[in-house]
Design a protein around this motif. Structure first.
Motif, PDB file in Angstrom:
ATOM      1  N   PRO A 207      25.421  22.986 -33.464  1.00 36.43           N
ATOM      2  CA  PRO A 207      25.464  22.057 -32.382  1.00 36.43           C
ATOM      3  C   PRO A 207      26.713  21.596 -31.885  1.00 36.43           C
ATOM      4  CG  PRO A 207      25.202  20.951 -34.785  1.00 36.43           C
ATOM      5  CD  PRO A 207      25.370  22.581 -35.001  1.00 36.43           C
ATOM      6  N   GLY A 208      27.951  21.989 -32.588  1.00 33.65           N
ATOM      7  CA  GLY A 208      29.191  21.501 -32.356  1.00 33.65           C
ATOM      8  C   GLY A 208      29.211  20.301 -33.328  1.00 33.65           C
ATOM      9  N   LEU A 243      21.110  21.114 -27.772  1.00 33.66           N
ATOM     10  CA  LEU A 243      20.849  21.986 -26.879  1.00 33.66           C
ATOM     11  C   LEU A 243      21.182  23.561 -27.369  1.00 33.66           C
ATOM     12  CD1 LEU A 243      22.777  20.387 -23.779  1.00 33.66           C
ATOM     13  CD2 LEU A 243      20.626  20.655 -24.153  1.00 33.66           C
ATOM     14  N   SER A 244      21.965  23.870 -28.158  1.00 34.89           N
ATOM     15  CA  SER A 244      22.041  25.090 -28.760  1.00 34.89           C
ATOM     16  C   SER A 244      20.809  25.609 -29.516  1.00 34.89           C
ATOM     17  CB  SER A 244      23.432  25.287 -29.600  1.00 34.89           C
ATOM     18  OG  SER A 244      24.836  24.915 -29.154  1.00 34.89           O
ATOM     19  N   GLN A 245      20.435  25.029 -30.330  1.00 36.33           N
ATOM     20  CA  GLN A 245      19.445  25.349 -30.876  1.00 36.33           C
ATOM     21  C   GLN A 245      17.929  25.452 -30.057  1.00 36.33           C
ATOM     22  OE1 GLN A 245      20.083  22.156 -33.697  1.00 36.33           O
ATOM     23  NE2 GLN A 245      17.877  21.635 -33.775  1.00 36.33           N
ATOM     24  N   LEU A 246      17.875  24.653 -29.072  1.00 37.31           N
ATOM     25  CA  LEU A 246      16.938  24.455 -27.968  1.00 37.31           C
ATOM     26  C   LEU A 246      16.882  25.794 -27.261  1.00 37.31           C
ATOM     27  CD1 LEU A 246      16.712  20.791 -26.878  1.00 37.31           C
ATOM     28  CD2 LEU A 246      14.692  22.236 -27.948  1.00 37.31           C
ATOM     29  N   TYR A 247      18.363  26.067 -26.632  1.00 32.67           N
ATOM     30  CA  TYR A 247      18.270  27.369 -25.988  1.00 32.67           C
ATOM     31  C   TYR A 247      17.794  28.717 -26.701  1.00 32.67           C
ATOM     32  CZ  TYR A 247      20.877  30.986 -23.254  1.00 32.67           C
ATOM     33  OH  TYR A 247      21.216  32.180 -22.399  1.00 32.67           O
ATOM     34  N   ALA A 248      18.596  28.466 -27.965  1.00 31.02           N
ATOM     35  CA  ALA A 248      18.082  29.844 -28.985  1.00 31.02           C
ATOM     36  C   ALA A 248      16.582  29.918 -28.936  1.00 31.02           C
ATOM     37  CB  ALA A 248      18.989  29.499 -30.395  1.00 31.02           C
ATOM     38  N   ALA A 249      15.880  28.727 -29.214  1.00 30.98           N
ATOM     39  CA  ALA A 249      14.476  28.833 -29.329  1.00 30.98           C
ATOM     40  C   ALA A 249      13.612  29.159 -28.095  1.00 30.98           C
ATOM     41  CB  ALA A 249      14.193  27.262 -30.109  1.00 30.98           C
ATOM     42  N   THR A 250      13.952  28.810 -26.994  1.00 35.92           N
ATOM     43  CA  THR A 250      13.254  28.848 -25.833  1.00 35.92           C
ATOM     44  C   THR A 250      13.666  29.639 -24.600  1.00 35.92           C
ATOM     45  OG1 THR A 250      14.327  26.990 -24.551  1.00 35.92           O
ATOM     46  CG2 THR A 250      12.590  26.313 -26.269  1.00 35.92           C
ATOM     47  N   SER A 256      18.099  38.636 -30.046  1.00 30.36           N
ATOM     48  CA  SER A 256      18.198  38.457 -31.333  1.00 30.36           C
ATOM     49  C   SER A 256      19.666  38.658 -31.940  1.00 30.36           C
ATOM     50  CB  SER A 256      17.317  39.477 -32.084  1.00 30.36           C
ATOM     51  OG  SER A 256      16.984  39.247 -33.571  1.00 30.36           O
ATOM     52  N   GLY A 257      20.082  38.212 -32.797  1.00 30.37           N
ATOM     53  CA  GLY A 257      21.372  38.436 -33.325  1.00 30.37           C
ATOM     54  C   GLY A 257      22.413  37.651 -32.866  1.00 30.37           C
ATOM     55  N   ARG A 258      22.263  36.730 -31.774  1.00 22.92           N
ATOM     56  CA  ARG A 258      23.025  36.236 -31.306  1.00 22.92           C
ATOM     57  C   ARG A 258      23.348  34.784 -32.064  1.00 22.92           C
ATOM     58  NH1 ARG A 258      24.026  38.103 -25.986  1.00 22.92           N
ATOM     59  NH2 ARG A 258      24.270  40.285 -26.325  1.00 22.92           N
ATOM     60  N   PHE A 259      24.679  34.200 -31.941  1.00 24.30           N
ATOM     61  CA  PHE A 259      24.903  32.871 -32.233  1.00 24.30           C
ATOM     62  C   PHE A 259      25.208  32.063 -31.192  1.00 24.30           C
ATOM     63  CE2 PHE A 259      28.378  30.734 -35.110  1.00 24.30           C
ATOM     64  CZ  PHE A 259      27.464  29.673 -35.368  1.00 24.30           C
ATOM     65  N   ILE A 260      24.383  30.898 -30.918  1.00 27.60           N
ATOM     66  CA  ILE A 260      24.556  30.038 -29.791  1.00 27.60           C
ATOM     67  C   ILE A 260      25.467  28.875 -30.085  1.00 27.60           C
ATOM     68  CG2 ILE A 260      23.429  29.017 -28.009  1.00 27.60           C
ATOM     69  CD1 ILE A 260      22.986  31.824 -28.084  1.00 27.60           C
ATOM     70  N   GLY A 261      26.392  28.409 -29.580  1.00 25.77           N
ATOM     71  CA  GLY A 261      27.062  27.218 -29.884  1.00 25.77           C
ATOM     72  C   GLY A 261      27.553  26.493 -28.523  1.00 25.77           C
ATOM     73  N   PRO A 262      28.253  25.202 -28.677  1.00 23.81           N
ATOM     74  CA  PRO A 262      28.930  24.852 -27.511  1.00 23.81           C
ATOM     75  C   PRO A 262      30.051  25.518 -27.062  1.00 23.81           C
ATOM     76  CG  PRO A 262      28.632  23.203 -29.343  1.00 23.81           C
ATOM     77  CD  PRO A 262      28.556  24.503 -29.783  1.00 23.81           C
ATOM     78  N   ALA A 263      30.129  25.451 -25.501  1.00 27.28           N
ATOM     79  CA  ALA A 263      30.992  26.369 -24.782  1.00 27.28           C
ATOM     80  C   ALA A 263      32.401  25.539 -24.527  1.00 27.28           C
ATOM     81  CB  ALA A 263      30.432  27.050 -23.658  1.00 27.28           C
ATOM     82  N   VAL A 264      32.847  24.985 -25.423  1.00 30.07           N
ATOM     83  CA  VAL A 264      34.188  24.520 -25.246  1.00 30.07           C
ATOM     84  C   VAL A 264      35.446  24.746 -26.259  1.00 30.07           C
ATOM     85  CG1 VAL A 264      33.249  22.319 -23.854  1.00 30.07           C
ATOM     86  CG2 VAL A 264      33.607  22.311 -26.429  1.00 30.07           C
ATOM     87  N   ARG A 265      36.622  24.425 -26.052  1.00 32.38           N
ATOM     88  CA  ARG A 265      37.647  24.542 -26.799  1.00 32.38           C
ATOM     89  C   ARG A 265      37.574  23.761 -28.150  1.00 32.38           C
ATOM     90  NH1 ARG A 265      44.117  24.458 -25.794  1.00 32.38           N
ATOM     91  NH2 ARG A 265      44.896  25.098 -27.702  1.00 32.38           N
ATOM     92  N   GLY A 266      37.624  24.216 -29.172  1.00 33.99           N
ATOM     93  CA  GLY A 266      37.330  23.648 -30.559  1.00 33.99           C
ATOM     94  C   GLY A 266      35.735  23.453 -30.995  1.00 33.99           C
ATOM     95  N   ALA A 267      34.985  24.033 -30.198  1.00 34.24           N
ATOM     96  CA  ALA A 267      33.550  24.117 -30.354  1.00 34.24           C
ATOM     97  C   ALA A 267      33.110  22.663 -30.829  1.00 34.24           C
ATOM     98  CB  ALA A 267      33.093  24.908 -31.660  1.00 34.24           C
ATOM     99  N   ALA A 268      33.433  21.761 -30.202  1.00 36.90           N
ATOM    100  CA  ALA A 268      33.074  20.411 -30.328  1.00 36.90           C
ATOM    101  C   ALA A 268      31.862  19.870 -29.722  1.00 36.90           C
ATOM    102  CB  ALA A 268      34.206  19.258 -30.284  1.00 36.90           C
TER     103      ALA A 268
END
Length: 308
Positions: A207-208, A243-250, A256-268
């Motif tokens: 989730p950041g 949002l990241s887990q909602l994206y991955a879920a829907t 499969s095999g992808r890692f979804i996270g926030p798209a900003v520097r520092g991953a916050a």
């Protein structure tokens, strides 16, 4: 990946989701947004009274929401087994399992089976739950497992000779270990599903830095005060964090095999995108060793062949 929000979630009518830790924080937001799109959501929670309160609140906003509360204590493998048996016995079709629940940096304590609490809840409990429900997810024809990790997995490693923290326990390091284990598990599950040509997808998310009660209910003392301050000034809210887990879920195209996270520097914070885990989490030998150990500790064996 263009900017993506909860409004972009496609219709989920006819699909059933299990969300662990669904009564608060990221799990609550995930449940709310899935229900808003027509999903049937099983709130898998340790405290059924709090789960019922969450459902009452959600139904005040969405009277037609298809919600169900079931007890699941991830710190007790007997509870995990009972939960899974109940779902299977009821003939419930499960399309997506969101391994969201977690505990963060508490004083050292042990699960019912004697495992260090963070490793036991964040990794072993979800490992066992996934294995017990895998046939049900496979029967969906379009099943997914979304395992929620953390950016702090980058500071993690597996303490093979000190898994229970009995020799030395540092809350941060054992939290990072559990989140590192999440990555190893999610990627190894993907590899084994591919070998078996299974229809289930295994995705990871983080989730950041999202402000939830995770930071306030686990840590104590000075660490608790520090995290309350960083929550206030540095963190994003749970709506953005989920949002990241909602994206991955829907998302139909989430692979499969992808890692979804926030798209900003520092991953916050930021819109969900594909991110890369720390290099050590990509090591197949480490993942297989953890997989074998997890099967041994939980007594749950996946009917999936090794990828090597």
């Amino acid at each position: 990946m263009d900017r993506w929000t909860a409004d972009d979630i496609p219709d989920q009518s006819g699909r059933t989701f299990i969300v662990t830790g669904a009564n608060s924080g990221l799990g609550y937001v995930t449940t709310r947004e899935l229900a808003r799109r027509g999903a049937h959501v099983i709130l898998a929670v340790r405290d059924e009274a709090r789960g019922a309160q969450a459902v009452e609140k959600l139904r005040a906003e969405q009277p037609e929401a298809r919600l169900e509360v079931r007890r699941l204590d991830l710190s007790d493998l007997d509870s995990v087994s009972a939960f899974a048996k109940g779902v299977i016995a009821d003939g419930t079709r499960v399309d997506v399992l969101v391994n969201n629940a977690g505990i963060m940096m508490p004083p050292r304590s042990l699960t019912a089976q004697g495992f260090e609490l963070q490793f036991g809840v964040n990794h072993l409990g979800h490992f066992a739950l996934t294995g017990l429900l895998l046939d049900t997810l496979t029967a969906s024809g379009d099943g997914r497992v979304v395992t929620v990790s953390s950016a702090l997995h980058r500071h993690g490693s597996i303490h093979w000779d000190n898994l229970d923290g009995g020799r030395r326990y540092i809350p941060f390091k054992f939290y990072a270990q559990s989140k590192f284990a999440n990555i190893l598990f999610g990627l190894e599950l993907d590899r084994r599903l591919r070998v078996g040509r299974a229809s289930v997808r295994s995705l990871l998310s983080h989730p950041g830095y999202a402000a939830t009660n995770l930071q306030s209910t686990g840590p104590t003392g000075l660490l608790n005060r520090i995290l309350k301050l960083t929550n206030r000034f540095l963190a994003t809210d749970a709506e953005t964090g989920a949002l990241s887990q909602l994206y991955a879920a829907t998302h139909p195209d989430a692979k499969s095999g992808r890692f979804i996270g926030p798209a900003v520097r520092g991953a916050a914070k930021g819109s969900p995108t594909v991110v890369q885990p720390v290099k050590g989490a990509l090591d197949h030998a480490t993942a297989e060793r953890l997989w074998s150990l997890s099967e041994e500790l939980t007594g749950v064996r996946f009917q999936l062949a090794s990828a090597t």
